[in-house]
Structures are given as C-alpha cells and as structure tokens.
Design a protein around this motif. Structure first.
Motif, mmCIF file in Angstrom:
data_model
loop_
_atom_site.group_PDB
_atom_site.id
_atom_site.type_symbol
_atom_site.label_atom_id
_atom_site.label_comp_id
_atom_site.label_asym_id
_atom_site.label_seq_id
_atom_site.Cartn_x
_atom_site.Cartn_y
_atom_site.Cartn_z
ATOM 1 N N VAL A 251 0.834 -1.208 0.000
ATOM 2 C CA VAL A 251 0.000 0.000 0.000
ATOM 3 C C VAL A 251 0.863 1.250 0.000
ATOM 4 N N PHE A 252 2.011 1.157 0.626
ATOM 5 C CA PHE A 252 2.866 2.333 0.786
ATOM 6 C C PHE A 252 3.812 2.539 -0.392
ATOM 7 N N ASP A 253 3.602 1.751 -1.447
ATOM 8 C CA ASP A 253 4.275 2.066 -2.703
ATOM 9 C C ASP A 253 3.741 3.381 -3.263
ATOM 10 N N ASP A 254 2.526 3.693 -2.875
ATOM 11 C CA ASP A 254 1.903 4.952 -3.272
ATOM 12 C C ASP A 254 2.279 6.014 -2.239
ATOM 13 N N GLY A 255 3.008 7.037 -2.675
ATOM 14 C CA GLY A 255 3.479 8.074 -1.761
ATOM 15 C C GLY A 255 2.355 8.811 -1.055
ATOM 16 N N ARG A 256 1.168 8.846 -1.659
ATOM 17 C CA ARG A 256 0.047 9.520 -1.015
ATOM 18 C C ARG A 256 -0.348 8.832 0.289
ATOM 19 N N ASN A 257 -0.167 7.518 0.330
ATOM 20 C CA ASN A 257 -0.476 6.789 1.560
ATOM 21 C C ASN A 257 0.593 6.999 2.625
ATOM 22 N N VAL A 258 1.820 7.209 2.185
ATOM 23 C CA VAL A 258 2.893 7.535 3.136
ATOM 24 C C VAL A 258 2.606 8.886 3.775
ATOM 25 N N ASP A 259 2.221 9.855 2.943
ATOM 26 C CA ASP A 259 1.860 11.158 3.483
ATOM 27 C C ASP A 259 0.680 11.049 4.445
ATOM 28 N N ALA A 260 -0.250 10.163 4.125
ATOM 29 C CA ALA A 260 -1.427 9.986 4.978
ATOM 30 C C ALA A 260 -1.033 9.547 6.378
ATOM 31 N N VAL A 261 -0.014 8.685 6.464
ATOM 32 C CA VAL A 261 0.455 8.233 7.776
ATOM 33 C C VAL A 261 1.010 9.399 8.574
ATOM 34 N N MET A 262 1.838 10.221 7.932
ATOM 35 C CA MET A 262 2.457 11.353 8.627
ATOM 36 C C MET A 262 1.403 12.368 9.085
ATOM 37 N N ILE A 263 0.463 12.668 8.196
ATOM 38 C CA ILE A 263 -0.567 13.640 8.541
ATOM 39 C C ILE A 263 -1.465 13.086 9.646
ATOM 40 N N TYR A 264 -1.782 11.804 9.560
ATOM 41 C CA TYR A 264 -2.578 11.167 10.615
ATOM 42 C C TYR A 264 -1.888 11.313 11.971
ATOM 43 N N ALA A 265 -0.585 11.104 12.003
ATOM 44 C CA ALA A 265 0.157 11.212 13.264
ATOM 45 C C ALA A 265 0.139 12.628 13.807
ATOM 46 N N MET A 266 0.110 13.625 12.906
ATOM 47 C CA MET A 266 0.105 15.024 13.340
ATOM 48 C C MET A 266 -1.301 15.575 13.535
ATOM 49 N N SER A 267 -2.307 14.735 13.327
ATOM 50 C CA SER A 267 -3.705 15.176 13.424
ATOM 51 C C SER A 267 -4.423 14.545 14.602
ATOM 52 N N GLY A 268 -3.664 14.141 15.596
ATOM 53 C CA GLY A 268 -4.291 13.537 16.772
ATOM 54 C C GLY A 268 -4.353 12.032 16.729
ATOM 55 N N GLY A 269 -3.655 11.429 15.766
ATOM 56 C CA GLY A 269 -3.659 9.976 15.666
ATOM 57 C C GLY A 269 -2.782 9.308 16.705
ATOM 58 N N ASN A 270 -2.836 7.993 16.725
ATOM 59 C CA ASN A 270 -2.072 7.193 17.681
ATOM 60 C C ASN A 270 -0.588 7.196 17.297
ATOM 61 N N PRO A 271 0.281 7.768 18.135
ATOM 62 C CA PRO A 271 1.706 7.806 17.768
ATOM 63 C C PRO A 271 2.330 6.419 17.689
ATOM 64 N N ASP A 272 1.766 5.463 18.395
ATOM 65 C CA ASP A 272 2.305 4.092 18.334
ATOM 66 C C ASP A 272 2.139 3.482 16.948
ATOM 67 N N THR A 273 1.143 3.952 16.216
ATOM 68 C CA THR A 273 0.932 3.423 14.869
ATOM 69 C C THR A 273 2.064 3.845 13.945
#
Length: 434
Positions: free
Chosen positions: A77-99
C-alpha cells in the motif's frame, strides 16, 4: 448550507466504504486507500473548527477507523506516496503515535523518510525541543508538499519558546497554505498567544481579528477568548478601545456580551478602571436575551470600577444590587474587598483622629525644617486597593520618642487596623488575578 451537508454526507459514505465504484460494486472498506480515508478525516476536522458540533463524534470514529486501516495495510500500500503522506498527517492530526512507530518498524522498502519520521516521533513523545532546528529545516524542505502545512504547524509549536519570530513565520506559512482548515485555526490561535507574549500588540490584534472573522464557532474559540481578554487587559496602554470594539463587533451579541463581561471583571481586579468602565458599559448596551442577570453583572463590574471615583455612592449601590446567590465565589470575594474599601472611605473620622492628623502636620513641618523626611500628603479621598496604601499610612505615623519608647496613640491604632484590612483586601485581589 445544503452544499455543506451534501459534502459531509459524501465524507461519511467514503469513511464507511460505501461509495460505489465505476464497476458498480461497493468499494470494500478494507481496500480503501488510506489517503482517501485521510481526506474524510480532514473534512470532518475542518467541519469541527468551522462550527459543526455534530462532527466531533465522527472525528473520533474516523481516527479509530484510519488507525485500524493503517495497521492492517499490506506493505505494498505504501508504494503509493500519497499513503505515506497519509500516515504522517494522521500522526500530526491527533492519531495514535504508536501506529507511526509500528509502521516504521515494518518499513523494509524505505517508503518513509526516516528523518521526518524520527523528528515526529520525538515531537510526539514530548522531546521536540531536542530537534527544534531540524524540524524547522524539514518544514521548509516540505513546505510545498501535502504534509507541509502540518510540519510547519508542528515546527512552529516547538519554536515558540526559542525564536518567536521564526515560529510566527512558520505559523503564517501553515495557515496560508491550508486556508479554512484546522491547521489555519490552530496557527491563528497560537499566533495570537505568541505575539501577545512578545509584546507585538498590532500583530496580535490583527491575528485576533482574523480569528474572529474565520473561526468564531470553533470549539476552541473559548481558548481564543481567554487569550484576547488577557491581551487587552495586560496591554491596555497599547490597545486602543476602538480596536476592542471593532474586533468584538464580528461576534454575535451573546458572545460579545460574554467577552465584555470577562474584560470588565479582569480589568477591575487589575485596577484598569477605564477599561473596566468601557467593558461594563458595552456589555450593558448589548441587547438582553430576556434575562436581567447579564445587566446586573455588568453593573456590578461597573460599580467595582467606580469605587475609586467621586460617584462612590452610586458604585456601592451597583455592587449591592446583584443578589449574592448570582455571584460565584470569586466575584463574592471581589465584592467583599470593594465594599470594605468603600466603607473605609465613607466612614467619618472621629475627633481624636483629626486631632492626631494636626499633630502629624506640625511634626512633619518641624522635621522638614531640620532636614527630616516630610510625610506625603494625599489630596482627595480616593482609595488605593493595595498594600502600598497601608505602607504609606504607616510611614506617615508619628514617631515621637521618649525614654527610648515609641509613643502610642489612637492614630497608631487606626493605622495598624487599617493596614491589616488593606493587606487582607490586597491578598484577595492577588488571588483573583491569578
């Protein structure tokens, strides 16, 4: 409004994985790309700060759903850079840092930028100050990318205590590249705090006006109100009264009245009586919502402000007109302090005290002729609610010496009693100001 509801419905449908694909089948939630789920999360979060209170519960659901999707995603899934960005933004948007930590540990193909991930891990673990300069550098490097506004906001948060001007530039970039979003809302709020603390008053007022015009209905608007009240009271000498009126004019009447009352109270406690009078008068001029409690409270704060004026009788009346049951404990303490001062000012002195005052003048004139310090004389009868008044009265007390002992008199007793009262009042007000 209808368009907003339609967009919100689409976001909910996308979040639940119920949108129909071009092939005519429902898109399975487990196959939904993380970046599409992130768009739904962003839409919901932006709806929250724009005033959609019903979106709060959906925000929590979306964070939980996206967290599960990321943890169960295949590495491809992370071959697509948009999904990599999604992880980073999720972490900075109140997401679970353990993820983020979990996904980084499984990244054998180098999809993630280790520099960014390491900096975010330190920031999310409370160690951002250790990497503050690196965060700022990365934010500049990524400023034109999808994660740019979020990185700028994070870097600005950490930079505030070290370099306010640099932090302000980061906040400016974050809000300008993400207008109308939760990023802009947070950046504006922090900019108000930063500029006020740095004494940049025109800038603080400018950011305040932008916030009121754009995010008045945000659930975080209460924090902004706290910041604005502190700004105008602490820097009353640099804030024009018209600036206050202009900024609050963008608020609806109930919010205006609430903020004016808070300014009036804090100003009265801080001794900023002109500002307290303005705020209490403005609060009274705003149309009532059918309850007299707001006008009574505005009169109460106006009375506090007028304690040191020639209209002290009117002030006492205004203070007494509001029932005690409608005052919170802090306002009751403020009322008691003001009434104690008013009583002391309005009490007629007895003949013995006046006689002692004549002796003091003779004694001070005699001391002045011999190079001694003359007692200061205060014109008028205006009270000073501070321990310094008590100290001034003590300094003016006669010290006629005889046989090595300080003479006692009714005046000394009066000074001691008055000073203890003033100290007690001052203590109450110091508690109120914190």
């Amino acid at each position: 409004m209808a368009r907003a509801r339609h967009r919100y419905s689409i976001a909910l449908a996308l979040a639940l994985g119920t949108l129909v694909s071009g092939a005519g089948r429902a898109e399975d939630q487990g196959d939904l790309p993380p970046y599409k789920m992130l768009r739904s999360l962003q839409f919901v979060q932006d709806s929250v700060v724009l005033g959609d209170n019903s979106a709060g519960e959906m925000q929590r659901f979306m964070l939980s759903t996206l967290d599960e999707r990321l943890r169960n995603a295949d590495k491809s899934v992370f071959d697509d850079g948009r999904n990599v960005d999604a992880v980073m933004i999720y972490a900075m948007s109140g997401g679970n840092p353990d993820t983020l930590e979990y996904l980084m540990s499984r990244d054998v193909d180098g999809h993630f930028d280790n520099r960014v991930a390491d900096l975010l891990r330190k920031y999310l673990s409370g160690k951002g100050l250790l990497v503050v300069n690196s965060l700022a550098d990365v934010a500049k490097e990524y400023r034109d990318k999808k994660i740019g506004p979020y990185l700028s906001l994070v870097a600005g948060n950490v930079m505030m205590g070290k370099n306010p001007k640099a932090a302000l530039q980061l906040f400016d970039w974050a809000r300008l590249t993400a207008p109308g979003t939760i990023v802009e809302e947070a950046a504006l709020r922090r900019s108000v705090t930063l500029t006020a603390q740095a004494g940049m008053i025109p800038e603080a007022l400018g950011y305040s006006q932008r916030y009121v015009r754009r995010f008045l209905h945000s659930p975080y608007a209460g924090q902004f109100a706290d910041q604005f009240v502190q700004l105008v009271v602490d820097h009353s000498a640099d804030v024009k009264q018209q600036d206050i009126i202009d900024i609050l004019s963008f608020m609806d009447p109930p919010r205006q009245r609430e903020v004016y009352l808070r300014i009036a109270r804090r100003s009265a406690v801080a001794g900023k009586m002109d500002l307290a009078k303005l705020a209490s008068t403005r609060a009274q001029d705003i149309g009532s919502d059918g309850s007299d409690s707001f006008n009574a409270l505005a009169s109460f704060y106006g009375g506090i402000a007028n304690i040191s004026s020639p209209d002290i009788g009117v002030a006492v009346r205004d203070i007494n007109q509001i029932p005690e049951g409608e005052l919170n404990p802090r306002d009751r303490a403020l009322r008691d302090a003001a009434k104690a001062v008013a009583d002391a000012v309005m009490r007629e002195p007895d003949a013995k005290s006046l006689a002692q005052g004549s002796q003091i003048n003779i004694s001070n004139e005699d001391n002045a002729e011999h190079g001694g310090a003359a007692a200061s004389q205060t014109e008028g009868n205006q009270p000073q609610i501070a321990a310094s008044v008590g100290q001034g009265a003590a300094d003016a007390a006669p010290t006629q010496k005889g046989d090595g002992q300080e003479a006692t008199s009714p005046f000394n007793t009066f000074v001691t009693t008055s000073r203890s009262k003033l100290d007690a009042i001052d203590g109450l007000l110091k508690q109120e100001s914190h």
